[in-house]
Design a protein around this motif. Sequence first.
Motif, PDB file in Angstrom:
ATOM      1  N   MET A  34      30.307  45.991  51.867  1.00 56.25           N
ATOM      2  CA  MET A  34      31.470  46.220  51.350  1.00 56.25           C
ATOM      3  C   MET A  34      31.399  47.781  52.210  1.00 56.25           C
ATOM      4  O   MET A  34      32.681  48.236  52.904  1.00 56.25           O
ATOM      5  CB  MET A  34      30.335  47.678  50.118  1.00 56.25           C
ATOM      6  N   MET A  35      30.945  48.331  53.181  1.00 51.07           N
ATOM      7  CA  MET A  35      31.181  49.436  53.682  1.00 51.07           C
ATOM      8  C   MET A  35      31.036  49.223  55.800  1.00 51.07           C
ATOM      9  O   MET A  35      32.133  48.815  55.897  1.00 51.07           O
ATOM     10  CB  MET A  35      29.525  50.070  54.368  1.00 51.07           C
ATOM     11  N   ALA A  36      31.111  47.581  55.622  1.00 53.40           N
ATOM     12  CA  ALA A  36      31.647  46.963  56.741  1.00 53.40           C
ATOM     13  C   ALA A  36      33.170  46.661  56.470  1.00 53.40           C
ATOM     14  O   ALA A  36      33.838  46.310  57.852  1.00 53.40           O
ATOM     15  CB  ALA A  36      30.574  45.780  57.380  1.00 53.40           C
ATOM     16  N   ALA A  37      33.198  46.247  55.185  1.00 55.85           N
ATOM     17  CA  ALA A  37      34.140  46.095  55.225  1.00 55.85           C
ATOM     18  C   ALA A  37      35.597  47.482  55.039  1.00 55.85           C
ATOM     19  O   ALA A  37      36.853  47.167  54.672  1.00 55.85           O
ATOM     20  CB  ALA A  37      34.558  44.935  54.206  1.00 55.85           C
ATOM     21  N   LYS A  38      34.774  47.759  55.119  1.00 57.66           N
ATOM     22  CA  LYS A  38      35.332  49.919  54.849  1.00 57.66           C
ATOM     23  C   LYS A  38      36.552  49.100  53.041  1.00 57.66           C
ATOM     24  O   LYS A  38      37.571  50.269  53.307  1.00 57.66           O
ATOM     25  CB  LYS A  38      36.347  50.089  55.469  1.00 57.66           C
ATOM     26  N   TRP A  39      35.493  48.763  52.027  1.00 57.12           N
ATOM     27  CA  TRP A  39      35.976  48.536  51.428  1.00 57.12           C
ATOM     28  C   TRP A  39      36.627  49.384  50.303  1.00 57.12           C
ATOM     29  O   TRP A  39      36.307  50.755  50.265  1.00 57.12           O
ATOM     30  CB  TRP A  39      35.430  47.894  49.985  1.00 57.12           C
ATOM     31  N   PRO A  40      37.810  49.676  49.561  1.00 59.88           N
ATOM     32  CA  PRO A  40      38.612  51.441  49.125  1.00 59.88           C
ATOM     33  C   PRO A  40      38.155  51.262  47.479  1.00 59.88           C
ATOM     34  O   PRO A  40      37.872  52.508  47.054  1.00 59.88           O
ATOM     35  CB  PRO A  40      39.861  50.799  49.534  1.00 59.88           C
ATOM     36  N   THR A  41      37.310  50.121  47.384  1.00 59.08           N
ATOM     37  CA  THR A  41      36.738  50.114  45.826  1.00 59.08           C
ATOM     38  C   THR A  41      35.433  50.430  45.984  1.00 59.08           C
ATOM     39  O   THR A  41      34.440  49.610  46.396  1.00 59.08           O
ATOM     40  CB  THR A  41      36.816  48.966  44.503  1.00 59.08           C
ATOM     41  N   HIS A  42      34.820  51.585  45.123  1.00 56.69           N
ATOM     42  CA  HIS A  42      33.360  51.365  45.131  1.00 56.69           C
ATOM     43  C   HIS A  42      32.864  51.477  43.802  1.00 56.69           C
ATOM     44  O   HIS A  42      33.866  51.449  43.128  1.00 56.69           O
ATOM     45  CB  HIS A  42      33.890  53.455  45.796  1.00 56.69           C
ATOM     46  N   TYR A  43      31.826  52.016  43.968  1.00 58.68           N
ATOM     47  CA  TYR A  43      30.714  51.532  42.475  1.00 58.68           C
ATOM     48  C   TYR A  43      29.232  52.246  42.708  1.00 58.68           C
ATOM     49  O   TYR A  43      28.774  52.435  43.323  1.00 58.68           O
ATOM     50  CB  TYR A  43      30.695  50.298  42.094  1.00 58.68           C
ATOM     51  N   LEU A  44      29.026  51.919  41.563  1.00 61.75           N
ATOM     52  CA  LEU A  44      27.809  53.219  40.695  1.00 61.75           C
ATOM     53  C   LEU A  44      26.909  52.266  40.682  1.00 61.75           C
ATOM     54  O   LEU A  44      26.912  51.956  39.199  1.00 61.75           O
ATOM     55  CB  LEU A  44      28.177  54.766  40.074  1.00 61.75           C
ATOM     56  N   LYS A  69      44.269  42.723  41.139  1.00 55.60           N
ATOM     57  CA  LYS A  69      44.485  43.517  42.704  1.00 55.60           C
ATOM     58  C   LYS A  69      42.942  43.472  43.557  1.00 55.60           C
ATOM     59  O   LYS A  69      42.733  42.668  44.669  1.00 55.60           O
ATOM     60  CB  LYS A  69      44.969  43.839  43.227  1.00 55.60           C
ATOM     61  N   ASP A  70      42.518  43.913  42.998  1.00 56.10           N
ATOM     62  CA  ASP A  70      40.953  44.061  43.762  1.00 56.10           C
ATOM     63  C   ASP A  70      40.098  42.590  43.872  1.00 56.10           C
ATOM     64  O   ASP A  70      38.947  42.420  45.325  1.00 56.10           O
ATOM     65  CB  ASP A  70      40.322  45.646  43.120  1.00 56.10           C
ATOM     66  N   ASN A  71      40.091  42.479  43.129  1.00 54.84           N
ATOM     67  CA  ASN A  71      39.288  40.599  42.663  1.00 54.84           C
ATOM     68  C   ASN A  71      40.230  39.781  43.830  1.00 54.84           C
ATOM     69  O   ASN A  71      40.145  38.991  44.485  1.00 54.84           O
ATOM     70  CB  ASN A  71      39.843  40.617  41.603  1.00 54.84           C
ATOM     71  N   MET A  72      42.185  39.748  43.701  1.00 56.15           N
ATOM     72  CA  MET A  72      42.292  38.926  44.847  1.00 56.15           C
ATOM     73  C   MET A  72      42.555  39.546  46.581  1.00 56.15           C
ATOM     74  O   MET A  72      41.922  38.623  47.207  1.00 56.15           O
ATOM     75  CB  MET A  72      43.826  39.285  44.180  1.00 56.15           C
ATOM     76  N   ASP A  73      42.004  40.483  46.436  1.00 57.19           N
ATOM     77  CA  ASP A  73      42.536  41.173  47.647  1.00 57.19           C
ATOM     78  C   ASP A  73      40.410  40.639  48.465  1.00 57.19           C
ATOM     79  O   ASP A  73      40.559  39.957  49.748  1.00 57.19           O
ATOM     80  CB  ASP A  73      41.919  42.744  48.127  1.00 57.19           C
ATOM     81  N   THR A  74      39.221  40.915  47.002  1.00 58.40           N
ATOM     82  CA  THR A  74      38.366  40.602  48.205  1.00 58.40           C
ATOM     83  C   THR A  74      38.092  39.126  48.328  1.00 58.40           C
ATOM     84  O   THR A  74      37.573  38.659  49.413  1.00 58.40           O
ATOM     85  CB  THR A  74      37.466  40.778  46.820  1.00 58.40           C
ATOM     86  N   GLN A  75      38.761  37.897  46.985  1.00 63.77           N
ATOM     87  CA  GLN A  75      39.036  37.004  47.749  1.00 63.77           C
ATOM     88  C   GLN A  75      39.153  36.165  49.002  1.00 63.77           C
ATOM     89  O   GLN A  75      39.384  35.494  49.808  1.00 63.77           O
ATOM     90  CB  GLN A  75      39.236  36.008  46.734  1.00 63.77           C
ATOM     91  N   LYS A  76      40.361  37.416  49.082  1.00 62.31           N
ATOM     92  CA  LYS A  76      41.725  36.862  50.380  1.00 62.31           C
ATOM     93  C   LYS A  76      40.917  37.031  51.444  1.00 62.31           C
ATOM     94  O   LYS A  76      40.615  36.888  53.173  1.00 62.31           O
ATOM     95  CB  LYS A  76      43.020  37.832  49.951  1.00 62.31           C
ATOM     96  N   ASN A  77      39.414  38.343  51.437  1.00 59.80           N
ATOM     97  CA  ASN A  77      39.472  38.862  52.448  1.00 59.80           C
ATOM     98  C   ASN A  77      37.805  38.064  53.276  1.00 59.80           C
ATOM     99  O   ASN A  77      36.793  37.566  52.121  1.00 59.80           O
ATOM    100  CB  ASN A  77      38.299  40.315  52.591  1.00 59.80           C
ATOM    101  N   ALA A  78      37.677  36.562  54.131  1.00 63.79           N
ATOM    102  CA  ALA A  78      37.010  35.669  54.577  1.00 63.79           C
ATOM    103  C   ALA A  78      35.724  36.568  54.596  1.00 63.79           C
ATOM    104  O   ALA A  78      35.160  36.118  54.013  1.00 63.79           O
ATOM    105  CB  ALA A  78      37.710  34.828  54.987  1.00 63.79           C
TER     106      ALA A  78
END
Length: 261
Positions: A34-44, A69-78
Motif C-alpha cells: 500500500m505504501m509503495a502504491a501511495k494508496w489513498p485508502t488507509h486501514y487500522l 471504487k476502492d475495490n475496482m481501482d485496486t483491481q486495475k492497478n496490476a
Amino acid sequence: MSPPKVLVIQREFVKPGKAGNAHEKTESAFVRAMMAAKWPTHYLGMNSLSGPSRSLFFIGYDSFAAWEKDNMDTQKNATLAAALDRASFEDGELLDRYESSAFVYREEYSLRAPVNIGEMRYMEISQFKIREGHRKDWDALVKMYRDAYEKAVPEAHWAMFESMYGMDNGGVYLLITPMKSASEIDHELASDDAFYASRSAADSKRMAELAAACIESSQSNLFQFDPKMSYPRDMWVKDNPDFWKPKMIATKKQAKPAPQQ
C-alpha cells in the motif's frame, strides 16, 4: 474525526502459535504494498486481548460507492493487485478462517463519537444481537442509555454501527469505544456508580424490561492496536511517529554470510 459512514471489518482467525511476530511479518507485506502504491485508502489493524486469537482490520468509507471504487481501482492497478495476491498467499498459511463484514454508522445511537483515532491504543467492542421484531424496544433502550450516560458521565463516548452484510448479520450492532490506555477501563468501571445513581427507579425498571425483551445475546472483547499491521493516515504518523512508524519486519530471508577463506 467522525466515524466513517461505512465500516468494513475484516477478521482473521490466527492458528495457534502463529500470532505475534509471525503474523506481523506477513501483514507487513500488505502495508509495504500500500505504501509503495501511495494508496489513498488507509486501514487500522488490531489484535485480540480476549476471546479467540484473531486480528481485526478496519477500513472506513464515506459510502458503499466509495468502497466499490476502492475495490475496482485496486483491481486495475496490476502492480498493487499482484503484491496483495502474494501477501494474501503467505498470510493465508497462518489463518484458520477469514471473514469480511460491512457496517453502517448509527449516529443517533452514538455518544461523543468523534475522536482522534491516531491517539488511541485500544478498542473495546461490544456486540449485541437483537431479537427479531424488537427493533423499537432496542431503539428506546439505546436512547435511554445514551441520554443517561451523556448527563452522568461527561467523558463517556462510543460509536454504534449496524451490520449490513457478513456473517451473522441482521439485528447485529457493534458498540465501539476507542481508548488511549487500559486505565480507561478502570475509570469506566468506577463511573458506573454515577450512571446507576443518575437513573430513577422507574427508568431502571423500564431499561431492564427493554433489555430482557430485545437483547438475544451480547458480548464484549478488548483489542490492542498494532502499528505493524496498520496502514495509518499521514496525520497519525506525523503526530505520533514513535508509535505509528515502527521498523517493518522483513519478509525476505537474509542471505547467508559467505564462508571464510
